[in-house]
Every structure is written in structure tokens, then in C-alpha cells.
Design an enzyme around this catalytic site. Structure first.
Site, PDB file in Angstrom:
ATOM      1  N   HIS A   1      23.571  44.311  96.997  1.00  0.00           N
ATOM      2  CA  HIS A   1      22.215  43.938  97.428  1.00  0.00           C
ATOM      3  C   HIS A   1      21.632  42.824  96.565  1.00  0.00           C
ATOM      4  O   HIS A   1      21.972  42.671  95.392  1.00  0.00           O
ATOM      5  CB  HIS A   1      21.280  45.157  97.545  1.00  0.00           C
ATOM      6  CG  HIS A   1      20.735  45.721  96.271  1.00  0.00           C
ATOM      7  ND1 HIS A   1      20.774  47.059  95.978  1.00  0.00           N
ATOM      8  CD2 HIS A   1      20.111  45.144  95.220  1.00  0.00           C
ATOM      9  CE1 HIS A   1      20.201  47.270  94.811  1.00  0.00           C
ATOM     10  NE2 HIS A   1      19.797  46.121  94.319  1.00  0.00           N
TER      11      HIS A   1
ATOM     12  N   GLU B   1      19.189  45.673 101.261  1.00  0.00           N
ATOM     13  CA  GLU B   1      20.298  46.605 101.201  1.00  0.00           C
ATOM     14  C   GLU B   1      21.358  46.252 102.251  1.00  0.00           C
ATOM     15  O   GLU B   1      21.078  45.504 103.196  1.00  0.00           O
ATOM     16  CB  GLU B   1      19.777  48.035 101.439  1.00  0.00           C
ATOM     17  CG  GLU B   1      18.828  48.535 100.335  1.00  0.00           C
ATOM     18  CD  GLU B   1      19.558  48.972  99.066  1.00  0.00           C
ATOM     19  OE1 GLU B   1      20.643  48.455  98.768  1.00  0.00           O
ATOM     20  OE2 GLU B   1      19.004  49.855  98.362  1.00  0.00           O
TER      21      GLU B   1
ATOM     22  N   ASN C   1      26.153  47.582  95.131  1.00  0.00           N
ATOM     23  CA  ASN C   1      26.535  47.576  96.550  1.00  0.00           C
ATOM     24  C   ASN C   1      26.344  46.196  97.183  1.00  0.00           C
ATOM     25  O   ASN C   1      26.393  46.054  98.399  1.00  0.00           O
ATOM     26  CB  ASN C   1      25.733  48.636  97.327  1.00  0.00           C
ATOM     27  CG  ASN C   1      24.229  48.358  97.323  1.00  0.00           C
ATOM     28  OD1 ASN C   1      23.772  47.362  96.753  1.00  0.00           O
ATOM     29  ND2 ASN C   1      23.467  49.230  97.956  1.00  0.00           N
TER      30      ASN C   1
ATOM     31  N   ASP D   1      10.745  41.104  94.430  1.00  0.00           N
ATOM     32  CA  ASP D   1      10.501  42.418  95.016  1.00  0.00           C
ATOM     33  C   ASP D   1       9.613  43.299  94.132  1.00  0.00           C
ATOM     34  O   ASP D   1       9.304  42.951  92.987  1.00  0.00           O
ATOM     35  CB  ASP D   1      11.834  43.124  95.305  1.00  0.00           C
ATOM     36  CG  ASP D   1      12.813  43.060  94.119  1.00  0.00           C
ATOM     37  OD1 ASP D   1      12.394  42.664  93.015  1.00  0.00           O
ATOM     38  OD2 ASP D   1      13.982  43.403  94.305  1.00  0.00           O
TER      39      ASP D   1
HETATM   40  C1  GLP Z   1      17.467  46.230  91.421  1.00  0.00           C
HETATM   41  C2  GLP Z   1      16.699  44.965  91.826  1.00  0.00           C
HETATM   42  C3  GLP Z   1      17.614  43.793  92.002  1.00  0.00           C
HETATM   43  C4  GLP Z   1      18.594  43.746  90.857  1.00  0.00           C
HETATM   44  C5  GLP Z   1      19.518  44.924  90.923  1.00  0.00           C
HETATM   45  C6  GLP Z   1      20.510  44.999  89.763  1.00  0.00           C
HETATM   46  O1  GLP Z   1      17.542  47.224  92.365  1.00  0.00           O
HETATM   47  N1  GLP Z   1      15.897  45.107  92.972  1.00  0.00           N
HETATM   48  O2  GLP Z   1      16.831  42.607  92.090  1.00  0.00           O
HETATM   49  O3  GLP Z   1      19.361  42.585  90.931  1.00  0.00           O
HETATM   50  O4  GLP Z   1      18.805  46.126  91.020  1.00  0.00           O
HETATM   51  O5  GLP Z   1      19.912  45.503  88.609  1.00  0.00           O
HETATM   52  P1  GLP Z   1      20.553  45.447  87.184  1.00  0.00           P
HETATM   53  O6  GLP Z   1      20.454  44.039  86.742  1.00  0.00           O
HETATM   54  O7  GLP Z   1      19.715  46.357  86.339  1.00  0.00           O
HETATM   55  O8  GLP Z   1      21.965  45.898  87.330  1.00  0.00           O
END
Ligand code: GLP
Length: 244
Positions: free
Chosen positions: A139, A144, A137, A70
């Protein structure tokens, strides 16, 4: 009950090492593998392990191609918080990869065109290992809660929860967090060979509990991993496993 392979580790470091070992195994077997990569704070330790293995000549990325999940929309590519910058800073510039073999969806410009272009790239390849983090959440990528499981690359409106979670990267100012992103869809994620999801910390415990219950729920995007036909590994530290 889920058929996912669950690995619970003592701490973040061990989680990172276990995940890195699966990448190492693949790259030794298949030096021209296609890797699906992720951003966020969770995979940073894993990327450090891969850099170490590369510097020790244990693995090479010379013939590897990468495809990221992404990117934020409307954030200049060179912005310090773009996922393009993240990947360069945390992995690509430290390893022997050919930068032309790295792919991320484009966040700037017309999202419909960008989504189609990325979908076209993905259509012609098969990802060997897709790495995933997970949002609090549930995702994955930026899919989402409520996202249909059968859509490909698309633009998303980030939820307030995700904007709040990600504000820490934008001087804790929710107004600075992009409100939209472009992401591989769950359909793209389920098309890969093997999935590795990493998670650490108590903030992820509830989402991990829901995924591991095996129940498929559109409001928990990561629960879609239970539909995957290939192998799925969920590698979590003790805290993320604390509600199991
Ligand atoms: C972001 C990314 C995800 C990631 C998630 C968790 O929003 N788009 O790909 O897995 O958040 O992030 P973190 O590893 O910093 O908790």
C-alpha cells in the site's frame, strides 16, 4: 522491467541521506516548493537529515508548503499516534516552517466532507516531490490492495494486514488501531512532479520486488508508480532489495 530509478543503499542511514539529498536539491532550486509528505517509521531518518540541513542553514522551509498523504479517522487530532502529531513531533516543530503552510487531511468528523475539502486544496497546487513509504502489502498512503488507481482523496477501511502492522504504535493491541483512514488516492499521487519511495528492511522486500517487476497490478497499489509520467525514485536498503 520498470523504468523507475532504483537506488540500493548499504543501510537505513544511507537511504535517508540519499532521499534527503533529493529534497535539498529541490529546495535550493525552488525555495517555495510544495512537498508531499508521508508518515510511518521509514521517513523518520530522512526527516532527521532535513532538520540537520535546516539547522545548518543549508535549506529553509520558510516558503515551503507541505501536503501529507493521509490521516487516521476518528482519532483525536492531538492523539499521540495521529499523523498530525507525528508530523509536528518528527519534523515541523524542529524546522523554520510556517505551520499554516502545512496540510493534512482531517480525520475527525464527516469523511466525505473532509475528503472533498482536501481534494479542493490539492486541486489548486502541484506537488514537486511526493515522499512515499510502502506497506508490507504494497500500500501507498492508505491505498490498500484492490483500490482503483483513478480515485482521489477518499476514506478507506484498513485491511487486517495494515491494522496488524500498525499495532506496534498502539501498544501492540489491534483493538486500539483505528479501522478507517482518509488518504490521497493514487490519482493524486500520480499527479505530482517527482515521486520518492523509501523502504528498508526485509519486511518490505516482497512488495519492492513486485513494484520493480514493472507489472501493473491493482492488488499492489505501489505498482501504479510504473504509470507515473514524471520521475520516480525508489530508494531502498540492501534488505528491502534482497528479493530483486
Ligand atoms: C502506514 C502509512 C504509510 C506508510 C506505511 C509503512 O500505514 N499510511 O504511508 O508508508 O504504513 O509504514 P512504516 O514506514 O512504519 O513501515
Amino acid at each position: 522491467m520498470s523504468k523507475i530509478n532504483l537506488i540500493v543503499t548499504e543501510n537505513y542511514e544511507e537511504m535517508s541521506k540519499k532521499a534527503a539529498a533529493l529534497f535539498e536539491e529541490l529546495l535550493k532550486k525552488k525555495p517555495n516548493a510544495n512537498l508531499g509528505l508521508a508518515t510511518g517509521s521509514t521517513p523518520i531518518g530522512l526527516y532527521k537529515e532535513l532538520i540537520k540541513l535546516n539547522k545548518a542553514n543549508e535549506i529553509s522551509f520558510k516558503d515551503v508548503k507541505t501536503y501529507n498523504l493521509d490521516e487516521y479517522c476518528d482519532l483525536p487530532k492531538q492523539h499521540e499516534q495521529s499523523y498530525y502529531t507525528f508530523m509536528n513531533e518528527n519534523l515541523f516543530k524542529h524546522i523554520d516552517i510556517n505551520i499554516n503552510n502545512t496540510h493534512l487531511p482531517k480525520g475527525e468528523g464527516d469523511s466525505k466532507i473532509n475528503a472533498k475539502n482536501y481534494e479542493d486544496i490539492l486541486k489548486n497546487i502541484k506537488i514537486d516531490i511526493q515522499l512515499l513509504g510502502i506497506g508490507s502489502n504494497g500500500h501507498i498512503g492508505f491505498n490498500e490492495p484492490g483500490t482503483d488507481f483513478d480515485i482521489g482523496v477518499h476514506e478507506v477501511q484498513l485491511t487486517d494486514n495494515t491494522i496488524k502492522d500498525n499495532a506496534r504504535f498502539f501498544e501492540n493491541d489491534i483493538n486500539k488501531v483505528p479501522k478507517k483512514a482518509i488518504t490521497m488516492g493514487i490519482k493524486n499521487i500520480l499527479d505530482v512532479e517527482t515521486i520518492i519511495l523509501v523502504a528498508n528492511g526485509v519486511n518490505k522486500a516482497e512488495a519492492i520486488k513486485k513494484v520493480m517487476s514493472g507489472k501493473i497490478d491493482k492488488n499492489v497499489p505501489a505498482s501504479a508508480l510504473n504509470l507515473h509520467k514524471g520521475k520516480v525514485y525508489v530508494i531502498v536498503d540492501k534488505e528491502a532489495a534482497s528479493k530483486l
